[in-house]
Design a protein around this motif. Structure first.
Motif, mmCIF file in Angstrom:
data_model
loop_
_atom_site.group_PDB
_atom_site.id
_atom_site.type_symbol
_atom_site.label_atom_id
_atom_site.label_comp_id
_atom_site.label_asym_id
_atom_site.label_seq_id
_atom_site.Cartn_x
_atom_site.Cartn_y
_atom_site.Cartn_z
ATOM 1 N N THR A 1 -0.816 8.701 0.097
ATOM 2 C CA THR A 1 -0.465 10.035 -0.358
ATOM 3 C C THR A 1 -1.466 10.994 0.237
ATOM 4 O O THR A 1 -2.558 10.600 0.620
ATOM 5 C CB THR A 1 -0.507 10.151 -1.900
ATOM 6 O OG1 THR A 1 -1.820 9.836 -2.338
ATOM 7 C CG2 THR A 1 0.507 9.240 -2.544
ATOM 8 N N THR B 1 0.838 -1.188 0.000
ATOM 9 C CA THR B 1 0.000 0.000 0.000
ATOM 10 C C THR B 1 0.871 1.234 0.000
ATOM 11 O O THR B 1 2.010 1.210 0.432
ATOM 12 C CB THR B 1 -0.925 0.019 1.225
ATOM 13 O OG1 THR B 1 -0.127 -0.044 2.398
ATOM 14 C CG2 THR B 1 -1.903 -1.123 1.185
ATOM 15 N N GLU B 2 0.308 2.313 -0.481
ATOM 16 C CA GLU B 2 1.017 3.576 -0.538
ATOM 17 C C GLU B 2 0.055 4.672 -0.150
ATOM 18 O O GLU B 2 -1.060 4.728 -0.662
ATOM 19 C CB GLU B 2 1.510 3.786 -1.969
ATOM 20 C CG GLU B 2 2.165 5.116 -2.195
ATOM 21 C CD GLU B 2 2.540 5.281 -3.654
ATOM 22 O OE1 GLU B 2 2.269 6.368 -4.179
ATOM 23 O OE2 GLU B 2 3.079 4.346 -4.251
ATOM 24 N N ASP C 1 -3.761 1.437 -3.024
ATOM 25 C CA ASP C 1 -3.099 2.705 -2.733
ATOM 26 C C ASP C 1 -4.069 3.591 -1.974
ATOM 27 O O ASP C 1 -5.248 3.679 -2.316
ATOM 28 C CB ASP C 1 -2.691 3.406 -4.035
ATOM 29 C CG ASP C 1 -1.678 2.599 -4.837
ATOM 30 O OD1 ASP C 1 -0.814 1.963 -4.218
ATOM 31 O OD2 ASP C 1 -1.769 2.618 -6.078
ATOM 32 N N ASP D 1 -5.218 7.324 -0.612
ATOM 33 C CA ASP D 1 -5.159 8.767 -0.809
ATOM 34 C C ASP D 1 -5.942 9.415 0.311
ATOM 35 O O ASP D 1 -7.058 8.994 0.622
ATOM 36 C CB ASP D 1 -5.771 9.171 -2.148
ATOM 37 C CG ASP D 1 -4.961 8.674 -3.331
ATOM 38 O OD1 ASP D 1 -3.735 8.871 -3.323
ATOM 39 O OD2 ASP D 1 -5.564 8.083 -4.250
ATOM 40 N N SER E 1 -6.764 0.781 -6.680
ATOM 41 C CA SER E 1 -5.713 -0.040 -7.243
ATOM 42 C C SER E 1 -5.600 0.250 -8.727
ATOM 43 O O SER E 1 -6.611 0.399 -9.416
ATOM 44 C CB SER E 1 -6.032 -1.521 -7.026
ATOM 45 O OG SER E 1 -5.043 -2.313 -7.628
ATOM 46 N N GLU F 1 -3.697 0.487 6.133
ATOM 47 C CA GLU F 1 -2.542 -0.180 5.522
ATOM 48 C C GLU F 1 -2.293 -1.529 6.188
ATOM 49 O O GLU F 1 -2.054 -2.532 5.516
ATOM 50 C CB GLU F 1 -1.294 0.691 5.628
ATOM 51 C CG GLU F 1 -1.264 1.830 4.650
ATOM 52 C CD GLU F 1 -0.049 2.731 4.812
ATOM 53 O OE1 GLU F 1 0.548 2.774 5.922
ATOM 54 O OE2 GLU F 1 0.299 3.389 3.824
#
Length: 169
Positions: free
Chosen positions: A5, A2-3, A41, A43, A57, A30
């Motif tokens: 932002t 996972t990322e 991901d 946000d 994704s 996460e």
């Protein structure tokens, strides 16, 4: 993997508290995604003093198994509880998984359109089924955009929205 932002927002006290909510929620989500072996991901966005977290994704992902409405609502509730456990304050964050909130907004717009059709065919008002406060807010916004008025009626799980023609000016 996972990322997370986040969108840049002004650094005042209220916003920094909200950002903390977003960071806490992102960490929780996460970990949950990692445990579930789901790729996504994250946000984080702050709009009108409310934290919105989107999980998406770009490629092949099993994220869709978490994107149905009831699952998203349950995960949102759990995430809010995780934030509350950390901060001691109630969280109003909104969670979206795989575009599920946009899909639900479309469904709600369809409900409003059908209710307005009933009014245009002669009904004095049209009641929608019970829904969450967040969904009722979306309905109120859609109704207003369509030039009608609405109000919430009922208590607890039976709280619903009633749509009426706008009074003549």
């Amino acid at each position: 993997m996972t990322e997370a932002t986040s969108e840049a927002v002004p650094a005042d006290a209220e916003t920094s508290d909200i950002r903390d909510d977003g960071d806490i929620a992102a960490d929780y989500l996460e970990e949950l995604l990692d445990i579930s072996d789901v790729d996504g991901d994250l946000d984080i966005e702050v709009r009108e003093s409310r934290t919105y977290i989107s999980v998406n994704s770009d490629g092949e992902s099993n994220l869709s198994k978490l994107a149905d409405g009831e699952t998203v609502d349950a995960l949102q509730h759990l995430t809010r509880l995780a934030v509350q456990a950390e901060t001691g304050e109630f969280s109003r964050l909104i969670l979206d998984i795989g575009g599920s909130r946009d899909a639900r907004r479309g469904e709600l717009a369809g409900l409003v359109d059908r209710a307005i059709t009933r009014i245009e065919e002669g009904a004095s008002s049209a009641a929608l089924p019970p829904m969450s406060s967040y969904e009722r807010k979306i309905v109120h916004d859609i109704v207003s955009e369509r030039g009608y008025v609405s109000e919430s009626e009922g208590e607890a799980r039976e709280r619903h929205t009633v749509i009426r023609p706008a009074p003549s000016a």
